[in-house]
Scaffold this active site. Structure first.
Site, PDB file in Angstrom:
ATOM      1  N   SER A   8       0.838  -1.204   0.000  1.00  0.00           N
ATOM      2  CA  SER A   8       0.000   0.000   0.000  1.00  0.00           C
ATOM      3  C   SER A   8       0.868   1.247   0.000  1.00  0.00           C
ATOM      4  O   SER A   8       1.630   1.488   0.942  1.00  0.00           O
ATOM      5  CB  SER A   8      -0.900   0.019   1.238  1.00  0.00           C
ATOM      6  OG  SER A   8      -1.407   1.325   1.422  1.00  0.00           O
ATOM      7  N   HIS A  33      -1.393  -1.339  -4.164  1.00  0.00           N
ATOM      8  CA  HIS A  33      -2.640  -0.977  -3.470  1.00  0.00           C
ATOM      9  C   HIS A  33      -2.689   0.539  -3.271  1.00  0.00           C
ATOM     10  O   HIS A  33      -1.772   1.134  -2.718  1.00  0.00           O
ATOM     11  CB  HIS A  33      -2.688  -1.704  -2.129  1.00  0.00           C
ATOM     12  CG  HIS A  33      -3.986  -1.571  -1.408  1.00  0.00           C
ATOM     13  ND1 HIS A  33      -5.112  -2.308  -1.727  1.00  0.00           N
ATOM     14  CD2 HIS A  33      -4.349  -0.793  -0.352  1.00  0.00           C
ATOM     15  CE1 HIS A  33      -6.103  -1.990  -0.909  1.00  0.00           C
ATOM     16  NE2 HIS A  33      -5.665  -1.067  -0.067  1.00  0.00           N
ATOM     17  N   ASP A  35      -4.816   3.611  -1.766  1.00  0.00           N
ATOM     18  CA  ASP A  35      -5.842   3.952  -0.777  1.00  0.00           C
ATOM     19  C   ASP A  35      -6.360   5.369  -0.968  1.00  0.00           C
ATOM     20  O   ASP A  35      -5.644   6.333  -0.704  1.00  0.00           O
ATOM     21  CB  ASP A  35      -5.253   3.828   0.633  1.00  0.00           C
ATOM     22  CG  ASP A  35      -5.099   2.381   1.061  1.00  0.00           C
ATOM     23  OD1 ASP A  35      -6.087   1.633   0.977  1.00  0.00           O
ATOM     24  OD2 ASP A  35      -3.986   2.012   1.477  1.00  0.00           O
ATOM     25  N   MET A  37      -8.965   8.263   0.144  1.00  0.00           N
ATOM     26  CA  MET A  37      -9.809   8.650   1.285  1.00  0.00           C
ATOM     27  C   MET A  37     -10.366  10.048   1.066  1.00  0.00           C
ATOM     28  O   MET A  37      -9.661  10.925   0.561  1.00  0.00           O
ATOM     29  CB  MET A  37      -8.969   8.659   2.560  1.00  0.00           C
ATOM     30  CG  MET A  37      -8.273   7.339   2.835  1.00  0.00           C
ATOM     31  SD  MET A  37      -7.364   7.441   4.374  1.00  0.00           S
ATOM     32  CE  MET A  37      -6.511   5.868   4.339  1.00  0.00           C
ATOM     33  N   HIS A  66      -8.449   1.109  -3.772  1.00  0.00           N
ATOM     34  CA  HIS A  66      -9.354   0.916  -2.630  1.00  0.00           C
ATOM     35  C   HIS A  66      -9.982   2.265  -2.294  1.00  0.00           C
ATOM     36  O   HIS A  66      -9.332   3.129  -1.711  1.00  0.00           O
ATOM     37  CB  HIS A  66      -8.535   0.360  -1.452  1.00  0.00           C
ATOM     38  CG  HIS A  66      -9.302   0.206  -0.184  1.00  0.00           C
ATOM     39  ND1 HIS A  66      -8.683   0.019   1.043  1.00  0.00           N
ATOM     40  CD2 HIS A  66     -10.642   0.198   0.077  1.00  0.00           C
ATOM     41  CE1 HIS A  66      -9.599  -0.097   1.994  1.00  0.00           C
ATOM     42  NE2 HIS A  66     -10.795   0.020   1.435  1.00  0.00           N
ATOM     43  N   MET A  68     -12.094   4.579  -0.205  1.00  0.00           N
ATOM     44  CA  MET A  68     -12.737   4.794   1.099  1.00  0.00           C
ATOM     45  C   MET A  68     -13.432   6.139   1.009  1.00  0.00           C
ATOM     46  O   MET A  68     -13.001   7.132   1.616  1.00  0.00           O
ATOM     47  CB  MET A  68     -11.679   4.749   2.218  1.00  0.00           C
ATOM     48  CG  MET A  68     -11.181   3.338   2.491  1.00  0.00           C
ATOM     49  SD  MET A  68      -9.633   3.313   3.416  1.00  0.00           S
ATOM     50  CE  MET A  68      -8.494   3.421   2.048  1.00  0.00           C
ATOM     51  N   MET A 139     -11.432  -5.583   5.741  1.00  0.00           N
ATOM     52  CA  MET A 139     -10.596  -4.684   6.546  1.00  0.00           C
ATOM     53  C   MET A 139     -10.284  -5.361   7.871  1.00  0.00           C
ATOM     54  O   MET A 139     -11.190  -5.811   8.574  1.00  0.00           O
ATOM     55  CB  MET A 139     -11.317  -3.364   6.823  1.00  0.00           C
ATOM     56  CG  MET A 139     -11.504  -2.439   5.635  1.00  0.00           C
ATOM     57  SD  MET A 139     -10.006  -1.930   4.773  1.00  0.00           S
ATOM     58  CE  MET A 139      -8.985  -1.279   6.084  1.00  0.00           C
ATOM     59  N   ASP A 177      -6.650  -6.287   4.588  1.00  0.00           N
ATOM     60  CA  ASP A 177      -6.042  -4.956   4.592  1.00  0.00           C
ATOM     61  C   ASP A 177      -6.009  -4.402   6.015  1.00  0.00           C
ATOM     62  O   ASP A 177      -7.061  -4.148   6.601  1.00  0.00           O
ATOM     63  CB  ASP A 177      -6.884  -4.054   3.667  1.00  0.00           C
ATOM     64  CG  ASP A 177      -6.276  -2.684   3.460  1.00  0.00           C
ATOM     65  OD1 ASP A 177      -5.183  -2.416   3.988  1.00  0.00           O
ATOM     66  OD2 ASP A 177      -6.920  -1.876   2.756  1.00  0.00           O
TER      67      ASP A 177
HETATM   68  C1  DX5 Z   1      -6.136   1.732   5.826  1.00  0.00           C
HETATM   69  C2  DX5 Z   1      -5.752   1.349   4.417  1.00  0.00           C
HETATM   70  C3  DX5 Z   1      -4.664   0.359   4.354  1.00  0.00           C
HETATM   71  C4  DX5 Z   1      -3.335   0.801   4.970  1.00  0.00           C
HETATM   72  C5  DX5 Z   1      -2.713  -0.428   5.553  1.00  0.00           C
HETATM   73  O1  DX5 Z   1      -7.341   2.403   5.826  1.00  0.00           O
HETATM   74  O2  DX5 Z   1      -6.867   0.798   3.729  1.00  0.00           O
HETATM   75  O3  DX5 Z   1      -4.443  -0.095   3.013  1.00  0.00           O
HETATM   76  O4  DX5 Z   1      -2.469   1.406   4.071  1.00  0.00           O
HETATM   77  O5  DX5 Z   1      -1.569  -0.047   6.260  1.00  0.00           O
HETATM   78  P1  DX5 Z   1      -0.840  -1.049   7.240  1.00  0.00           P
HETATM   79  O6  DX5 Z   1      -0.383  -2.227   6.420  1.00  0.00           O
HETATM   80  O7  DX5 Z   1       0.303  -0.234   7.752  1.00  0.00           O
HETATM   81  O8  DX5 Z   1      -1.816  -1.451   8.295  1.00  0.00           O
HETATM   82 ZN    ZN Z   2      -6.511  -0.200   1.684  1.00  0.00          ZN
END
Ligand code: DX5
Ligand code: ZN
Length: 218
Positions: A8, A33, A35, A37, A66, A68, A139, A177
């Site tokens: 990620s 990956h 992320d 947000m 991904h 969010m 998650m 994740d």
């Molecule tokens: C959190 C993200 C994850 C995050 C995971 O909301 O969806 O993808 O980057 O990070 P680690 O592996 O550090 O928990």
């Molecule tokens: Zn993620």
């Protein structure tokens, strides 16, 4: 199912994003990956379409996006156009009819599609959509931040999903994740997950190839 690693980039050093990407791609990471947000569905902001586009200009690697974000059906097409290979969005983030239409949009764009579940959302909530999905994202922390502690009580949810996928004879992947490192990787693999997202346990280490190897061999 085939094990896939999905570093990620949320945990990347954005000043060196290109270098970080090249390192994990060279080391054999199957997915990148990404992320996204929106500060509404989760209490944090990250990055979005321009960053994805810019990565896509430099690599043809698999981009696992991904989302969010609130009401993702508004944006999935734009993420497909920006270079996503797979788009996942949260089942909690939209009305059922809009979830179905977002799934359809991503497929019409020729991309893979996934649904994500927050820790408190039971496995059964994705059952009505399962036949349409390429991936379910479980998650294993509350979404919003990297570097949190893995929630071991998510393991039965992974098992339930794997059983239902097998029962229906589907080829749907299960991605986990949050808090995945060499120790927790072993647990989620045993429970039936085959795509492992890892942020801090990969980009937090100087030797990314060794970090990926440790997850692969866990
Ligand atoms: C959190 C993200 C994850 C995050 C995971 O909301 O969806 O993808 O980057 O990070 P680690 O592996 O550090 O928990
Ligand atoms: Zn993620």
């Amino acid at each position: 199912m085939e094990l896939k690693l999905a570093p990620s980039i949320l945990s990347s050093d954005f000043f060196a994003l290109g270098e970080d990407l090249n390192q994990v791609i060279e080391a054999g990471a199957e997915y990148i990956h990404v992320d996204v947000m929106d500060g509404l569905f989760v209490p944090n902001l990250s990055f979005g379409i321009p960053v994805l586009k810019s990565m896509r200009r430099h690599t043809d690697h698999f981009m696992d996006v991904h989302l969010m974000i609130d009401r993702p059906h508004r944006y999935v097409e734009r993420f497909c156009d920006a270079g996503a290979s797979l788009v996942s969005f949260h089942v909690e983030a939209d009305q059922p009819q809009d979830i179905f239409s977002a799934i359809r949009t991503v497929k019409e764009k020729g991309k893979l599609v996934g649904l994500a579940l927050k820790p408190r959302t039971p496995a059964e909530v994705v059952f009505p959509y399962l036949d349409e999905l390429d991936l379910v994202l479980v998650m294993t922390v509350e979404p919003g931040f990297g570097g949190q502690k893995f929630m071991a009580d998510m393991l039965p949810k992974i098992q339930t999903l794997r059983e239902e996928i097998e029962r229906r004879g589907l080829r749907c992947e299960i991605e986990v994740d949050g808090g995945i490192d060499a120790e927790t990787a072993k647990l989620v693999k045993e429970a039936g997950a085959n795509v492992l997202v890892a942020g801090s346990s990969v980009f937090g280490k100087p030797d990314r190839a060794a970090a990926l190897e440790a997850l692969r061999n866990a």
